[in-house]
Design a protein around this motif. Structure first.
Motif, PDB file in Angstrom:
ATOM      1  N   UNK C  54      59.591  39.603  32.714  1.00 19.22           N
ATOM      2  CA  UNK C  54      58.848  38.935  31.920  1.00 19.22           C
ATOM      3  C   UNK C  54      57.374  38.520  32.293  1.00 19.22           C
ATOM      4  N   UNK C  55      57.229  38.157  33.848  1.00 14.95           N
ATOM      5  CA  UNK C  55      56.213  37.815  34.550  1.00 14.95           C
ATOM      6  C   UNK C  55      55.230  38.926  34.303  1.00 14.95           C
ATOM      7  N   UNK C  56      55.927  40.501  34.447  1.00 10.59           N
ATOM      8  CA  UNK C  56      54.899  41.435  34.231  1.00 10.59           C
ATOM      9  C   UNK C  56      54.371  41.405  32.915  1.00 10.59           C
ATOM     10  N   UNK C  57      55.004  41.197  32.005  1.00  6.89           N
ATOM     11  CA  UNK C  57      54.668  40.985  30.647  1.00  6.89           C
ATOM     12  C   UNK C  57      53.597  40.126  30.415  1.00  6.89           C
ATOM     13  N   UNK C  58      53.782  39.068  30.980  1.00  2.80           N
ATOM     14  CA  UNK C  58      52.624  38.004  30.905  1.00  2.80           C
ATOM     15  C   UNK C  58      51.473  38.543  31.472  1.00  2.80           C
ATOM     16  N   UNK C  59      51.704  39.128  32.733  1.00  4.99           N
ATOM     17  CA  UNK C  59      50.362  39.719  33.453  1.00  4.99           C
ATOM     18  C   UNK C  59      49.681  40.550  32.662  1.00  4.99           C
ATOM     19  N   UNK C  60      50.469  41.489  32.020  1.00 10.75           N
ATOM     20  CA  UNK C  60      49.844  42.653  31.217  1.00 10.75           C
ATOM     21  C   UNK C  60      49.037  41.973  29.944  1.00 10.75           C
ATOM     22  N   UNK C  61      49.676  41.014  29.553  1.00  8.79           N
ATOM     23  CA  UNK C  61      48.980  40.457  28.173  1.00  8.79           C
ATOM     24  C   UNK C  61      47.811  40.070  28.768  1.00  8.79           C
ATOM     25  N   UNK C  62      47.905  39.042  29.798  1.00 17.16           N
ATOM     26  CA  UNK C  62      46.663  38.454  30.296  1.00 17.16           C
ATOM     27  C   UNK C  62      45.428  39.539  30.443  1.00 17.16           C
ATOM     28  N   UNK C  63      45.852  40.995  31.221  1.00 17.96           N
ATOM     29  CA  UNK C  63      44.813  41.905  31.461  1.00 17.96           C
ATOM     30  C   UNK C  63      44.248  42.396  29.980  1.00 17.96           C
ATOM     31  N   UNK C  64      45.426  42.605  28.870  1.00 20.77           N
ATOM     32  CA  UNK C  64      44.869  43.231  27.867  1.00 20.77           C
ATOM     33  C   UNK C  64      44.241  42.180  27.016  1.00 20.77           C
ATOM     34  N   UNK C  65      44.257  40.965  27.033  1.00 20.99           N
ATOM     35  CA  UNK C  65      43.475  40.011  26.138  1.00 20.99           C
ATOM     36  C   UNK C  65      42.094  40.249  26.700  1.00 20.99           C
ATOM     37  N   UNK C  66      41.837  39.855  28.083  1.00 19.03           N
ATOM     38  CA  UNK C  66      40.361  39.771  28.654  1.00 19.03           C
ATOM     39  C   UNK C  66      39.874  41.151  28.734  1.00 19.03           C
ATOM     40  N   UNK C  67      40.695  42.075  28.916  1.00 16.32           N
ATOM     41  CA  UNK C  67      40.329  43.443  28.927  1.00 16.32           C
ATOM     42  C   UNK C  67      39.603  43.825  27.589  1.00 16.32           C
ATOM     43  N   UNK C  68      40.110  43.743  26.671  1.00 15.35           N
ATOM     44  CA  UNK C  68      39.815  43.882  25.355  1.00 15.35           C
ATOM     45  C   UNK C  68      38.574  42.970  24.839  1.00 15.35           C
ATOM     46  N   UNK C  69      38.283  41.927  25.155  1.00 13.30           N
ATOM     47  CA  UNK C  69      37.176  40.941  24.955  1.00 13.30           C
ATOM     48  C   UNK C  69      35.939  41.963  25.678  1.00 13.30           C
ATOM     49  N   UNK C  70      36.217  42.245  27.055  1.00 13.59           N
ATOM     50  CA  UNK C  70      35.341  42.520  28.013  1.00 13.59           C
ATOM     51  C   UNK C  70      34.768  43.827  27.509  1.00 13.59           C
ATOM     52  N   UNK C  71      35.800  44.950  26.964  1.00 14.29           N
ATOM     53  CA  UNK C  71      35.516  46.115  26.166  1.00 14.29           C
ATOM     54  C   UNK C  71      34.781  46.019  24.763  1.00 14.29           C
TER      55      UNK C  71
END
Lengths: 203, 203, 203, 203
Positions: C54-71
């Motif tokens: 579950x923690x890994x999902x959270x981490x990936x969600x985090x990455x995904x969210x900020x990554x998409x903004x940055x992109x």
DNA sequence: AATGAATGAGGCTTCATTCAT
DNA sequence: GATGAATGAAGCCTCATTCAT
């Protein structure tokens, strides 16, 4: 040591007893924490107040089992100074432990051995170490033999090998006896074993 | 037996070998189907083309292990008619099996015993029955002893008890040897064992 | 890259989307794996084929969210060379992301920030590192400002501080807007912000 | 208010302080009742003499945190009648609260916001209501602005929007400052903010 | 009032088994 | 026949809450 600490230790021992009963009946792998809790008459969560994990219970059961055997033997050996009587006591205690042990309880010892052999080198759980346990057994018998040799009662044999063989034979007999109790009278076998043994090493 | 069936049997045997290797290393309980598949170099699902379940694999491994021992012994016994040589062969084969066996493989035998003892009465899996296996062993040794007695080579002993004791001692020695191989030379121990044995029963 | 790998990535992304929806609605702490599975229309166990925990999902969600903004921002910045237009784009994108984001989704960003702040130094999960993310944001704005200064469009300001202040103001506005969307028209606020900003730094 | 009740309130406050410390360090979700009890130097069960549940502690912590800020600001605002000085005080207090707050403590505010945003409409716990809190903040600043306008010190601006923007900018700066304290001197930023603000609204 | 031992609901995760390809 | 993705039952363990002392 306040009374509370004593109580905690007592309860821990009770849970351990319950756990060992269930381990014996169902095997360690098939034993659920719930089974142990039910056997101990407590709630599932309470177990964790006394043991860190299921594996920890197993480790403690292991320690408890072999520790108690060692203690019984040690006590019995203190009652006499005669090497022959000591050997006799050693064999008798070994037989008695199995006699007193529920037949179904034997399964747990196989689990102990199985896990102990697998963790031979790794000493997993920081606890289970069959080699150490058997080394101690050999040391105990070795001491008896050495005493006997020094006292001129026994021939000068390779005490390490003979000790190992005595233990091996005892364990082997137990194993057969577990599988089929009708095969022989374990007390009688003990006497026979002692006779042949003494026959071989007596001066 | 069409080639296909042979192939099936061959592959089944391969999977079983792989399974036993993993069982030996990790213990039955900790072995995953995936481990077996990897060890066998096949897909996880493929296992189920050859075995009904994990329990079934264990049962077959059990059968396979003790069956092979029995077969090897049977073959060895057929090579001679002399009771003494047969006893010698029996002991030598027993020792050899362990010598050829990977040290870590020994754990599986404990698992076998553990499960075998627990299923002593129930004959669970329709397969595992240690008592039957050991009865067969006793029967084999018993036959040798009876032949020897009939031929006047051995004294008239209680063949059942002596058979049980021989097996017990052999198993016990194996157990100690598994735990600590440095303790003794298993081939030498076999000779010693045979000597004492013959000493006890030879006419 | 075989089709299968693509499929796996697609499915992983789908599960992540589902997870983020649920995170947003219930909060990370109150989200159960079962909720995610249901939202993704798959079995509970399937999640673990794609994420370790579950923690890994959270981490990936985090990455995904900020990554998409940055992109998105990066892409927008590439469309023009004019520093003023770039600033305008940066602010517009930031506002748009929030406009496109479900109101309830905002909660997850607070969870991200909360966890990100707590793991500021430790970079837990090997993933979440808010400081790094914001440093990147500052770098992007800093580049725009430096370009503008070099081109003589902007005054020579402390680009790091100004960048930080721009980001701070944007985030602060978002925060208020999340809590009460009726307070202001976020597009209009963006224009106002840009005006005051340019007013302050334009040569 | 008998002494006993006072004592109760004092202890309740102590527990709340302890809880907030732990919340801040570990996050609300990862904080155990045991952690709070340890931090407060009391027994686990004792907490329930003062709070109904963990959620209730969180709610009270929430109230306490924002309530204290509000109170400090209110007190500061009472010390002067000059709108400009009041604005100055508001900004200074906001900055001070963060300066006095342990860096790690900031995480709890994110938890507050996260939960507050999620419970925006539902006002869950009967307690947490960020919108209400920020409405009050806006009302306070709005009053200052209106006073200033009435006194002819400020231009006639949209006080609601300007209030919202002031708060937004303050919160945004705090957020950046939490993540990276080296970025700017928060006191200086406060002055700069006030300057630009006055620049924009002063008549 | 204060405690901490006891509890069990509930969560995360594992893994044997199935089944569509 | 072979595969591995999908599944969900089941297990271990956590932890908020209760309650007897």
């Amino acid at each position: 040591m306040s009374p509370k600490i004593v109580d905690k230790e007592v309860k821990k021992a009770e849970i351990l007893q319950a756990a060992m009963q269930v381990f014996a009946q169902k095997g360690v792998a098939k034993t659920k924490m719930m089974d142990i809790a039910n056997a101990a008459g407590i709630g599932k969560g309470t177990i964790y107040e006394y043991f860190r994990s299921k594996e920890n219970i197993f480790g403690n059961a292991f320690l408890n089992f072999f520790g108690r055997i060692e203690q019984e033997i040690t006590e019995a050996l203190e009652k006499t100074e005669d090497p022959i009587e000591k050997l006799q006591a050693f064999i008798k205690i070994s037989a008695h432990i199995w006699l007193d042990t529920d037949a179904r309880f034997a399964g747990i010892i196989m689990d102990f051995w199985a896990e102990g052999i697998r963790n031979k080198d790794e000493n997993i759980l920081g606890i289970i170490n069959l080699e150490q346990i058997y080394t101690e057994y050999r040391r105990m018998i070795g001491n008896i033999l050495n005493d006997g040799i020094r006292q001129g009662v026994f021939r000068s044999v390779d005490t390490t090998s003979v000790s190992a063989l005595i233990i091996a034979t005892l364990d082997g007999i137990m194993l057969q006896w577990i599988i089929n109790r009708e095969l022989f009278d374990i007390n009688h076998v003990g006497d026979v074993l002692l006779d042949s043994l003494l026959n071989g090493i007596r001066k």
